[in-house]
Design a protein around this motif. Structure first.
Motif, mmCIF file in Angstrom:
data_model
loop_
_atom_site.group_PDB
_atom_site.id
_atom_site.type_symbol
_atom_site.label_atom_id
_atom_site.label_comp_id
_atom_site.label_asym_id
_atom_site.label_seq_id
_atom_site.Cartn_x
_atom_site.Cartn_y
_atom_site.Cartn_z
ATOM 1 N N ILE A 1 0.837 -1.206 0.000
ATOM 2 C CA ILE A 1 0.000 0.000 0.000
ATOM 3 C C ILE A 1 0.869 1.252 0.000
ATOM 4 O O ILE A 1 0.623 2.199 -0.757
ATOM 5 C CB ILE A 1 -0.940 -0.003 1.219
ATOM 6 N N ASP A 2 1.887 1.260 0.826
ATOM 7 C CA ASP A 2 2.761 2.428 0.889
ATOM 8 C C ASP A 2 3.572 2.603 -0.393
ATOM 9 O O ASP A 2 3.937 3.728 -0.758
ATOM 10 C CB ASP A 2 3.685 2.331 2.101
ATOM 11 N N HIS A 3 3.846 1.505 -1.070
ATOM 12 C CA HIS A 3 4.506 1.592 -2.372
ATOM 13 C C HIS A 3 3.619 2.333 -3.372
ATOM 14 O O HIS A 3 4.105 3.164 -4.156
ATOM 15 C CB HIS A 3 4.832 0.198 -2.892
ATOM 16 N N TYR A 4 2.325 2.036 -3.335
ATOM 17 C CA TYR A 4 1.391 2.733 -4.217
ATOM 18 C C TYR A 4 1.185 4.184 -3.783
ATOM 19 O O TYR A 4 0.944 5.058 -4.608
ATOM 20 C CB TYR A 4 0.029 2.032 -4.223
ATOM 21 N N GLY A 5 1.261 4.416 -2.487
ATOM 22 C CA GLY A 5 0.916 5.731 -1.952
ATOM 23 C C GLY A 5 -0.585 5.793 -1.754
ATOM 24 O O GLY A 5 -1.353 5.516 -2.672
ATOM 25 N N ALA A 6 -1.005 6.144 -0.534
ATOM 26 C CA ALA A 6 -2.443 6.143 -0.262
ATOM 27 C C ALA A 6 -2.798 7.289 0.668
ATOM 28 O O ALA A 6 -2.495 7.246 1.855
ATOM 29 C CB ALA A 6 -2.876 4.814 0.351
ATOM 30 N N ASP A 7 -3.429 8.317 0.113
ATOM 31 C CA ASP A 7 -4.033 9.342 0.969
ATOM 32 C C ASP A 7 -5.299 8.802 1.604
ATOM 33 O O ASP A 7 -5.698 9.226 2.678
ATOM 34 C CB ASP A 7 -4.362 10.596 0.147
ATOM 35 N N LEU A 8 -5.935 7.859 0.894
ATOM 36 C CA LEU A 8 -7.155 7.228 1.393
ATOM 37 C C LEU A 8 -7.110 5.753 1.031
ATOM 38 O O LEU A 8 -6.824 5.386 -0.116
ATOM 39 C CB LEU A 8 -8.393 7.879 0.774
ATOM 40 N N LEU A 9 -7.406 4.901 2.011
ATOM 41 C CA LEU A 9 -7.454 3.454 1.820
ATOM 42 C C LEU A 9 -8.906 3.021 1.955
ATOM 43 O O LEU A 9 -9.533 3.219 2.998
ATOM 44 C CB LEU A 9 -6.573 2.754 2.845
ATOM 45 N N ILE A 10 -9.431 2.435 0.899
ATOM 46 C CA ILE A 10 -10.838 2.036 0.843
ATOM 47 C C ILE A 10 -10.934 0.515 0.947
ATOM 48 O O ILE A 10 -10.355 -0.202 0.131
ATOM 49 C CB ILE A 10 -11.480 2.503 -0.478
ATOM 50 N N LEU A 11 -11.676 0.049 1.931
ATOM 51 C CA LEU A 11 -11.990 -1.379 2.021
ATOM 52 C C LEU A 11 -13.296 -1.605 1.269
ATOM 53 O O LEU A 11 -14.330 -1.034 1.628
ATOM 54 C CB LEU A 11 -12.135 -1.818 3.480
ATOM 55 N N ALA A 12 -13.251 -2.395 0.216
ATOM 56 C CA ALA A 12 -14.428 -2.626 -0.617
ATOM 57 C C ALA A 12 -14.681 -4.128 -0.705
ATOM 58 O O ALA A 12 -14.319 -4.784 -1.680
ATOM 59 C CB ALA A 12 -14.225 -2.019 -2.010
ATOM 60 N N GLY A 13 -15.265 -4.659 0.363
ATOM 61 C CA GLY A 13 -15.481 -6.092 0.420
ATOM 62 C C GLY A 13 -14.204 -6.860 0.687
ATOM 63 O O GLY A 13 -13.982 -7.931 0.125
ATOM 64 N N PHE A 14 -13.359 -6.322 1.563
ATOM 65 C CA PHE A 14 -12.110 -6.990 1.928
ATOM 66 C C PHE A 14 -12.383 -7.864 3.138
ATOM 67 O O PHE A 14 -12.630 -7.371 4.236
ATOM 68 C CB PHE A 14 -11.028 -5.956 2.235
ATOM 69 N N MET A 15 -12.348 -9.177 2.935
ATOM 70 C CA MET A 15 -12.822 -10.123 3.948
ATOM 71 C C MET A 15 -11.695 -10.623 4.839
ATOM 72 O O MET A 15 -11.469 -11.820 4.988
ATOM 73 C CB MET A 15 -13.536 -11.286 3.262
ATOM 74 N N ARG A 16 -10.991 -9.674 5.436
ATOM 75 C CA ARG A 16 -9.944 -10.014 6.392
ATOM 76 C C ARG A 16 -10.046 -9.067 7.582
ATOM 77 O O ARG A 16 -10.307 -7.865 7.417
ATOM 78 C CB ARG A 16 -8.552 -9.857 5.766
ATOM 79 N N ILE A 17 -9.851 -9.607 8.784
ATOM 80 C CA ILE A 17 -9.755 -8.763 9.973
ATOM 81 C C ILE A 17 -8.331 -8.238 10.056
ATOM 82 O O ILE A 17 -7.375 -9.010 10.075
ATOM 83 C CB ILE A 17 -10.127 -9.553 11.243
ATOM 84 N N LEU A 18 -8.192 -6.923 10.089
ATOM 85 C CA LEU A 18 -6.881 -6.289 10.078
ATOM 86 C C LEU A 18 -6.361 -6.096 11.497
ATOM 87 O O LEU A 18 -7.127 -5.858 12.429
ATOM 88 C CB LEU A 18 -6.967 -4.939 9.350
ATOM 89 N N THR A 19 -5.052 -6.188 11.657
ATOM 90 C CA THR A 19 -4.449 -6.073 12.983
ATOM 91 C C THR A 19 -4.474 -4.626 13.466
ATOM 92 O O THR A 19 -4.508 -3.687 12.664
ATOM 93 C CB THR A 19 -2.987 -6.555 12.950
ATOM 94 N N PRO A 20 -4.455 -4.425 14.790
ATOM 95 C CA PRO A 20 -4.410 -3.052 15.325
ATOM 96 C C PRO A 20 -3.237 -2.240 14.795
ATOM 97 O O PRO A 20 -3.375 -1.035 14.555
ATOM 98 C CB PRO A 20 -4.303 -3.280 16.836
ATOM 99 N N ALA A 21 -2.082 -2.871 14.590
ATOM 100 C CA ALA A 21 -0.910 -2.152 14.072
ATOM 101 C C ALA A 21 -1.177 -1.638 12.659
ATOM 102 O O ALA A 21 -0.787 -0.517 12.311
ATOM 103 C CB ALA A 21 0.320 -3.060 14.085
#
Length: 210
Positions: free
Chosen positions: A76-96
Motif C-alpha cells: 500500500i505504501d509503495h502505491y501511496g495512499a491518501d485514502l485506503l478504501i476497504l471494498a469487500g475486503f474479507m480479512r480482519i486487520l491487525t491493530p498495528a
C-alpha cells in the motif's frame, strides 16, 4: 491530487461505483492500486480494465496475520495512499495495520451499525422483524465493524423480502453512500471528534430510500 488504494476480496462492486462516480464528477483523485487477498477476485478484472495497477497478496501464503499485514502495508505504501478504501475486503486487520492508516481508512458494512456487526446481516435483520435495514460507511478502528460513522443509508424491509432481495436493495444504497463519503473525504469536509464524524458545512449523514 488525492491517491486512493482499495482492498478487495471479491467482485469489487463498491470500488466500481466509487471509480465511476469519480470519473463522472472529475474528482481530483488518482486510483493508484487495487490489492486483493483472493487471486480470483472479479474486481481485479475491473481495475485492470481501467488501467489501475493491481496486486494479489494471498493471505494463505503467510505464516501469520501479522506477517500478512506487514506485507500489505509495504504494498500500500509503495502505491501511496491518501485514502485506503476497504471494498469487500474479507480479512480482519491487525491493530498495528489500522494504526498505520488511522484517519484515512474507511469501510462499508451492510447494516445500520451498531446493529448487526459481522456476517449475515440481512438474515439477522429479517429474523429480528426489523422494518428497516441499510448500510454504514465508517472510519476503521480496531474493533470489528466499529469506528466513527461517516454516513448511513436506510432502505425499507418489504413484506415479501428474503435475504437475497434485501441484499440487492442494500447494495444499491451502498453504491450511493460510499462514493458520497469518499467525496466528502477528498474535499476535506470530514472531522473526527472522538467517535463522532462531523461534516463541514453541515449536510445530512443519514440517507433514506423509500
Amino acid at each position: 491530487m488525492h491517491s486512493i488504494v482499495s482492498l478487495i476480496s471479491g467482485r469489487g462492486s463498491n470500488l466500481e461505483a466509487i471509480f465511476k462516480t469519480a470519473t463522472a464528477k472529475s474528482w481530483d483523485v488518482r486510483f493508484t492500486g487495487v490489492i486483493s487477498n483472493n487471486p480470483e477476485a472479479k474486481g481485479l478484472d475491473f481495475a485492470r480494465s481501467q488501467g489501475i495497477s493491481t496486486q494479489v497478496l494471498n493471505h494463505r501464503d503467510f505464516a501469520s496475520r501479522d506477517a500478512f499485514d506487514k506485507a500489505l502495508i509495504h504494498e500500500i505504501d509503495h502505491y501511496g495512499a491518501d485514502l485506503l478504501i476497504l471494498a469487500g475486503f474479507m480479512r480482519i486487520l491487525t491493530p498495528a495495520f489500522i494504526k498505520h492508516y488511522e484517519g484515512r481508512i474507511i469501510n462499508i458494512h451492510p447494516s445500520l451499525l451498531p446493529r448487526y456487526p459481522g456476517l449475515h446481516t440481512h438474515e439477522s435483520a429479517l429474523e429480528a422483524g426489523d422494518t428497516t435495514h441499510g448500510a454504514t460507511v465508517h472510519f476503521v478502528s480496531a474493533g470489528v465493524d466499529e469506528g466513527p460513522i461517516i454516513c448511513q443509508g436506510e432502505v425499507p424491509i418489504l413484506l415479501d423480502d428474503d435475504a437475497s432481495r434485501l441484499a440487492a436493495r442494500v447494495l444499491k444504497m451502498e453504491h450511493y453512500i460510499y462514493p458520497l463519503a469518499v467525496e466528502w473525504f477528498i474535499n476535506q469536509r470530514l472531522q473526527i471528534e472522538g467517535n463522532t464524524v462531523h461534516i463541514h458545512p453541515p449536510e445530512s449523514q443519514y440517507i433514506s430510500f423509500t
